[in-house]
Design an enzyme around this catalytic site. Structure first.
Site: not given
Ligand code: SAH
Length: 358
Positions: A91, A104, A111, A115, A118, A297, A340
Site C-alpha cells: 500500500e 508515502c 516487514c 515492532c 505495527c 494508530n 501503514c
Molecule cells: N520501517 C521504517 C518505515 C516504516 S513505518 C521505520 O520503522 O521507520 C513508518 C513510521 O510509522 C515508523 O516511525 C513506525 O514506527 C511508525 N508506525 C508503525 N506503526 C504505527 C502505528 N500503529 N501507529 C503509529 N505509528 C506507527
C-alpha cells in the site's frame, strides 16, 4: 543490471539494453520518460510498433497496478493498494499539505522487524520490492491523481535499510531528470534503526532526509517495543545519526509514536529531551534535530492504545520547553485505514477467508 527488468534500469543501462535489441540510444531515453509517466507499453506511441512488440515479448516491465483505492472524505488523502506483477500487494498513501503533495511508499511486502505496535510486520516479510516496484508506486499515484509528487516518504510497509540496494536505486531513478526529476532533498527515508545501513547511506552522499523511529528514551522500553534495539541500542543509533549529520549536513528527524502507558508520560518526555540534547552533541556542538510526535494508530491485534490528543500536546510542550523542536503530526486519511500495513493486512485476511470458502 543483467536482468530484463526495464523499469529498474538507469537510462545508461537502458541504452545498453535497447542497443542489444537493435535500437538507438535515444529510444532508451524515450522509454525511460514513458515509464516515468506510468504508460503501459501499448501506450508508448512515440516508440515504433515493432520495438514495442519486442518489448512486450522480451522485457520484464513491473509497473504496479491499482488493486484498490480509497479517497478520504475528510481531507482527500488517497490510499492505494498496489498489486505487483506476481500478485504481491503493497500500500501507499498520497497526501496533500500546504507545502505540496507527499507520497508515502512501501519498500517491502511485509516487514521482518517485528515492532510491537505495527501492522506491517504482523505477518512477517514476504519479500523485498525491486527498485521499479517502489518507483512504480510513485509513478502510478502521479498518473492517477494527475498531480506532481513533490515529496516522497519511505514510510510505508517495510524497512528501507533492510532492502538497501533497491532503495538506493529507487532514489536515483526517481531523481533522474529524464523522468520525474524529484530532488533528493525531497525524499525522506524512515528507519527503525538498522545502524550499519545508516552508515552505508551516509557513504552514498545522497542528501536524503533521514527519519529515525525512536519511540523510546531508554533501552528497556525500546527493547520491549522494537526488537531491533537489542542488536543496535540507543547509544549506537544516536552515534550513527551524528555521523549521518556530519557527512551529509542533513538534520535528522526522530519519529516518536506515543503509546498510552508505555512511553507517553511527563517523565518520558523529560528523559527524551535529555537524551537528544546529550546524544546529538558532537564536539561540543548540538546537531539540530526535530521530533515528530504521532499518536498511535491503534492496530487491533496489538492491544496497544493511543493517548489522548491532550497528552500528546503536553508531551510536545515539555519537549519544547526543554529546547527540543517538536511537532505533533496531523493525522491525514483517518477514515481510509491510513496507518501503514493495515490495508494490506486486511486484504490478505480477506483473500485467505475467500480461499477457505472456495
Ligand atoms: N520501517 C521504517 C518505515 C516504516 S513505518 C521505520 O520503522 O521507520 C513508518 C513510521 O510509522 C515508523 O516511525 C513506525 O514506527 C511508525 N508506525 C508503525 N506503526 C504505527 C502505528 N500503529 N501507529 C503509529 N505509528 C506507527
Amino acid at each position: 543490471m543483467t536482468t530484463n527488468e526495464i523499469m529498474s534500469m538507469y537510462p545508461g543501462e537502458l541504452e545498453e539494453y535497447v542497443a542489444a535489441l537493435g535500437e538507438k540510444p535515444y529510444r532508451a531515453r524515450q522509454l525511460f520518460a514513458d515509464m516515468a509517466k506510468g504508460y503501459r507499453i501499448g501506450e508508448m506511441s512515440d516508440l515504433p510498433l515493432a520495438f514495442r512488440s519486442l518489448l512486450i515479448s522480451q522485457a520484464d516491465y513491473r509497473l504496479p497496478e491499482i488493486a484498490d483505492k480509497r479517497v478520504s472524505k475528510i481531507d482527500g488523502t488517497v490510499k492505494y493498494l498496489f498489486r505487483m506483477t506476481d500478485g504481491e500487494c503493497v500500500e501507499s498513501v498520497f497526501m496533500r499539505y500546504e507545502h505540496g503533495t507527499s507520497h508515502c511508499v512501501s519498500s517491502q511486502a511485509g516487514c521482518a522487524m517485528g515492532c510491537r505496535f505495527c501492522a506491517s510486520t504482523l505477518l512477517g516479510k514476504a519479500r523485498d520490492l525491486t527498485a521499479s516496484e517502489i518507483y512504480g508506486q510513485a509513478v502510478m499515484a502521479g498518473r492517477d491523481t494527475g498531480e506532481r509528487v513533490d515529496n516522497i516518504v519511505l514510510m510505508g510497509t517495510g524497512e528501507p535499510l533492510d532492502n538497501f540496494d533497491n532503495v538506493v536505486r529507487f532514489i536515483r531513478l526517481i531523481s533522474d531528470s529524464l523522468g520525474l526529476g524529484l530532488g533528493v532533498r525531497h525524499i525522506s527515508l524512515s528507519t527503525c534503526g538498522l545502524v550499519p545501513g545508516i552508515y552505508r547511506l551516509a557513504e552514498t552522499g545522497l542528501p536524503v532526509t533521514l527519519s529515525v523511529s525512536l519511540h523510546a528514551s531508554d533501552d528497556a522500553t525500546r527493547d520491549a517495543l522494537m526488537p531491533v534495539n537489542r542488536a543496535y541500542n540507543i547509544e549506537k543509533l544516536l552515534t550513527a545519526c551524528r555521523d549521518f549529520f556530519r557527512k551529509t549536513g542533513r538534520r535528522v528527524t526522530f519519529e516518536y509514536t506515543l503509546i498510552s502507558g508505555k512511553n507517553d508520560s511527563e517523565k518520558d518526555a523529560l528523559k527524551l529531551a535529555d537524551l537528544l540534547r546529550k546524544g546529538m552533541t558532537d564536539d561540543g556542538r548540538v546537531s539540530p534535530c526535530h521530533v515528530n510526535l504521532i499518536r498511535l494508530n491503534e492496530v487491533e491485534e496489538t492491544g496497544l492504545e493511543a493517548p489522548s490528543p491532550d497528552r500528546a500536546k503536553a508531551f510536545a510542550g515539555t519537549l519544547r520547553k526543554a529546547g527540543i523542536n517538536a511537532t505533533v503530526r496531523r493525522r491525514l486519511g483517518a477514515d481510509v485505514t491510513a496507518s501503514c500495513g493495515q490495508l494490506r493486512l486486511r486484504h490478505i485476511k480477506e483473500e485467505n477467508k475467500q480461499q477457505k470458502l472456495l
